[in-house]
Design a protein around this motif. Structure first.
Motif, PDB file in Angstrom:
ATOM      1  N   VAL A  19      32.067  13.543 -17.808  1.00 58.88           N
ATOM      2  CA  VAL A  19      31.445  12.840 -18.918  1.00 58.88           C
ATOM      3  C   VAL A  19      29.939  12.688 -18.720  1.00 58.88           C
ATOM      4  CG1 VAL A  19      33.537  11.640 -19.618  1.00 58.88           C
ATOM      5  CG2 VAL A  19      32.054  10.602 -17.883  1.00 58.88           C
ATOM      6  N   ALA A  39      38.052   8.378 -17.728  1.00 52.86           N
ATOM      7  CA  ALA A  39      36.871   9.238 -17.720  1.00 52.86           C
ATOM      8  C   ALA A  39      36.446   9.504 -16.282  1.00 52.86           C
ATOM      9  CB  ALA A  39      35.733   8.575 -18.481  1.00 52.86           C
ATOM     10  N   LEU A  42      35.334  13.151 -25.743  1.00 54.26           N
ATOM     11  CA  LEU A  42      36.095  12.121 -25.035  1.00 54.26           C
ATOM     12  C   LEU A  42      36.768  11.191 -26.033  1.00 54.26           C
ATOM     13  CD1 LEU A  42      36.842  10.552 -22.424  1.00 54.26           C
ATOM     14  CD2 LEU A  42      34.655   9.339 -22.658  1.00 54.26           C
TER      15      LEU A  42
END
Length: 230
Positions: A134, A164, A151
């Motif tokens: 991320v 994440a 995401l």
């Protein structure tokens, strides 16, 4: 160990690059004392025999702290040491095959970078998804970046929890708010720090704030849906 999505709040992935004069066992225990909620043992360069011995040792440590212990990639090692589960990537064994190998009581995590990969992993029995990187990271050099929107789209598309991973720090974690994640997985943000326990405590506090915001948003969305339906 029964899977609980709360275990994904602060998910620590080991890395031997920052051991210095310490042992991995010592560093993991410091992280556990700091409040990490899940441990993944990631070893890419150890012999199978050494990996097995390390896994047994860390598993016993995690058991004492009541924290789930997962193995990265190696389904064979996970089965041999009776780990709580395994995390596999897109190029590793498919989730359905892992489930048949380990059984229904083990935790299975799968890496995903697209909605399509996420949906397939869920369909094949994954308990959770690890989505990233991320943020840009030097820890896993073969990881491609995943945008905030991707995401968010993945979180909205699946019914299983999403964590994440990739380049997450105490400074940038807040930027993941609103995405739908239920936790974060970190490597250097814990194990590269001089005070591992304090780093874990700080990260857990921030992760709790982000997760609480997600829970409030989910309740609000459900309430709006009921209002519209009524």
């Amino acid at each position: 160990m029964k899977f609980d999505r709360k275990s994904l709040l602060l998910y620590a992935v080991t890395d031997r690059n920052w051991l210095g004069d310490e042992t991995l066992y010592s560093q993991v225990e410091q992280a556990l004392k700091g409040g990490v909620t899940m441990i993944q043992l990631r070893e890419k360069e150890m012999t199978e025999e050494a990996f097995f011995a390390e896994a047994q040792s860390i598993k016993e440590l995690c058991s004492r702290y009541g924290v789930p212990f997962l193995i990265n990639d190696s389904v064979e090692i996970a089965a041999a040491v009776e780990a709580d589960g395994v995390h596999v990537g897109q190029s590793d064994m498919e989730a359905g095959d892992v489930r048949r190998r380990l059984g229904n009581n083990k935790i299975i995590g799968v890496s995903a970078q697209t909605v399509e990969q996420a949906l397939l992993a869920e369909k094949h029995g994954a308990d959770y998804l690890g989505v990233g990187a991320v943020f840009h990271t030097g820890t896993k050099k073969d990881a491609s970046d995943v945008s905030y929107q991707t995401l968010k789209d993945i979180c909205a598309a699946v019914h299983i929890p999403v964590v994440a991973i990739g380049g997450i720090t105490a400074d940038n974690m807040k930027h993941l708010s609103g995405s739908g994640i239920c936790g974060v997985a970190v490597v250097s943000a814990i194990f590269a720090e001089a005070d591992i326990g304090e780093a874990a405590r700080k990260l857990k506090c921030i992760a709790s704030t982000v997760a609480a915001a997600e829970a409030d948003a989910e309740i609000e969305t459900e309430s709006e849906a009921k209002t519209e339906a009524g």
